[in-house]
Design a protein around this motif. Sequence first.
Motif, PDB file in Angstrom:
ATOM      1  N   SER A  48      15.232   0.810  22.358  1.00  0.00           N
ATOM      2  CA  SER A  48      16.219   1.856  22.582  1.00  0.00           C
ATOM      3  C   SER A  48      17.391   1.519  21.661  1.00  0.00           C
ATOM      4  O   SER A  48      18.195   0.641  21.964  1.00  0.00           O
ATOM      5  CB  SER A  48      16.632   1.819  24.049  1.00  0.00           C
ATOM      6  N   ASP A  50      20.319   1.860  20.766  1.00  0.00           N
ATOM      7  CA  ASP A  50      21.727   2.165  21.042  1.00  0.00           C
ATOM      8  C   ASP A  50      22.439   0.857  21.394  1.00  0.00           C
ATOM      9  O   ASP A  50      23.370   0.838  22.174  1.00  0.00           O
ATOM     10  CB  ASP A  50      21.826   3.150  22.217  1.00  0.00           C
ATOM     11  N   ALA A 109      14.167  -4.793  23.844  1.00  0.00           N
ATOM     12  CA  ALA A 109      15.292  -3.878  23.997  1.00  0.00           C
ATOM     13  C   ALA A 109      16.448  -4.563  24.715  1.00  0.00           C
ATOM     14  O   ALA A 109      17.124  -3.951  25.533  1.00  0.00           O
ATOM     15  CB  ALA A 109      14.845  -2.639  24.758  1.00  0.00           C
ATOM     16  N   GLY A 110      16.622  -5.826  24.430  1.00  0.00           N
ATOM     17  CA  GLY A 110      17.666  -6.572  25.125  1.00  0.00           C
ATOM     18  C   GLY A 110      17.426  -6.534  26.624  1.00  0.00           C
ATOM     19  O   GLY A 110      18.369  -6.522  27.424  1.00  0.00           O
ATOM     20  N   VAL A 112      16.500  -7.685  30.305  1.00  0.00           N
ATOM     21  CA  VAL A 112      16.487  -8.909  31.110  1.00  0.00           C
ATOM     22  C   VAL A 112      15.361  -8.828  32.145  1.00  0.00           C
ATOM     23  O   VAL A 112      14.960  -7.737  32.553  1.00  0.00           O
ATOM     24  CB  VAL A 112      17.855  -9.193  31.795  1.00  0.00           C
ATOM     25  N   ARG A 117      11.677  -5.726  37.918  1.00  0.00           N
ATOM     26  CA  ARG A 117      10.837  -5.437  36.741  1.00  0.00           C
ATOM     27  C   ARG A 117       9.620  -6.355  36.683  1.00  0.00           C
ATOM     28  O   ARG A 117       8.559  -5.944  36.222  1.00  0.00           O
ATOM     29  CB  ARG A 117      11.658  -5.573  35.453  1.00  0.00           C
ATOM     30  N   GLN A 158      24.932   2.219  31.554  1.00  0.00           N
ATOM     31  CA  GLN A 158      23.685   2.861  31.129  1.00  0.00           C
ATOM     32  C   GLN A 158      22.687   2.932  32.286  1.00  0.00           C
ATOM     33  O   GLN A 158      22.479   1.952  33.013  1.00  0.00           O
ATOM     34  CB  GLN A 158      23.073   2.098  29.947  1.00  0.00           C
ATOM     35  N   THR A 162      20.833  -3.207  34.294  1.00  0.00           N
ATOM     36  CA  THR A 162      21.487  -4.115  35.225  1.00  0.00           C
ATOM     37  C   THR A 162      22.980  -3.795  35.290  1.00  0.00           C
ATOM     38  O   THR A 162      23.627  -4.053  36.297  1.00  0.00           O
ATOM     39  CB  THR A 162      21.259  -5.563  34.769  1.00  0.00           C
ATOM     40  N   GLN A 163      23.502  -3.190  34.230  1.00  0.00           N
ATOM     41  CA  GLN A 163      24.919  -2.808  34.227  1.00  0.00           C
ATOM     42  C   GLN A 163      25.183  -1.731  35.288  1.00  0.00           C
ATOM     43  O   GLN A 163      26.239  -1.722  35.919  1.00  0.00           O
ATOM     44  CB  GLN A 163      25.340  -2.284  32.842  1.00  0.00           C
ATOM     45  N   GLU A 200      27.001  -5.922  28.223  1.00  0.00           N
ATOM     46  CA  GLU A 200      26.804  -7.362  28.082  1.00  0.00           C
ATOM     47  C   GLU A 200      27.733  -7.898  26.989  1.00  0.00           C
ATOM     48  O   GLU A 200      28.128  -7.153  26.079  1.00  0.00           O
ATOM     49  CB  GLU A 200      25.324  -7.644  27.787  1.00  0.00           C
TER      50      GLU A 200
END
Length: 275
Positions: A48, A50, A109-110, A112, A117, A158, A162-163, A200
């Motif tokens: 992704s 972005d 995609a960065g 975690v 998950r 987003q 996790t944010q 992050e």
Amino acid sequence: MKKGWKKVLAIVGTGLITSLILAGCSSSSKDNSVKKIQDKKTITVGTSADYAPFEFPIVKNGQKKIVGYDMLIAEKIADNLGVKLKIENTEFPSLISELKNNKIDMILAGMVSTKQRRKVVAFSRSYYTVKNVLLVQKKDANTYNTIASLKGKQIGAQQTTTQESIAKQQIKGANVVTESVLTSLTTELSQGKLAGVVVENEIADNYLRQFPNKYAVAKVKLTTPKDQRSVNIAVRKSDKALLKRINKVLIKLQNNGKMAKMLKQAQVLQDKYGK
Ligand code: ARG
């Protein structure tokens, strides 16, 4: 006579054990995830774009390309398998279903490796560690020092990240606004429509590096739960051989120091060709 029987039983027994072991081996080597990719001559990574410096678009020689730290790692995995890398750029919330539906072979995609998950995908070893901060407008650098100071404010995060959960759980009293694309939120922040965006640290640092007069990191402290700190590569749970191979590549890149250099390399690309 008795001794003879014992011997026969021992031989039969050994035979049984041997065939059980062989059966065990053949069932694990049945996973042909690596062979499938090599037959296709292509590995498809889902991302992704972005999320600079992990993945972002650039225009180089008039051509749009997705690059970044994650894509440099993905290229090394493709090289190790002797295949081409294909990048499938999509919105972060759909990555896991794309993987499950065989549209992509791995996710970089960065992402975690949360407990949630891990129930649906398998993760590689860790290749980066993150924590969360609140990105704000530079003029507010000293405004939001506590959770209480964010009461009634619009805070972006987003979707499905996790944010989102950190914002909702920790910034009590704020109004959490979510979007599927992170850059929409940071644009809204720069326009003053949001008071802050949970991101992050590496992402925040990148905004500060790119736009030193626009953004700042607020002093308010956010906690990053233990299972939301480690960035990993995701594959289908069934793709055991592929996962093994990916881990080998990661270990090699970590041991020969290339991994650390690739983040810098991504930033150079951004400075040179990023928008
Ligand atoms: N690390 C966070 C998570 O795994 C956010 C990742 C967002 N990645 C992206 N490419 N936008 O939930």
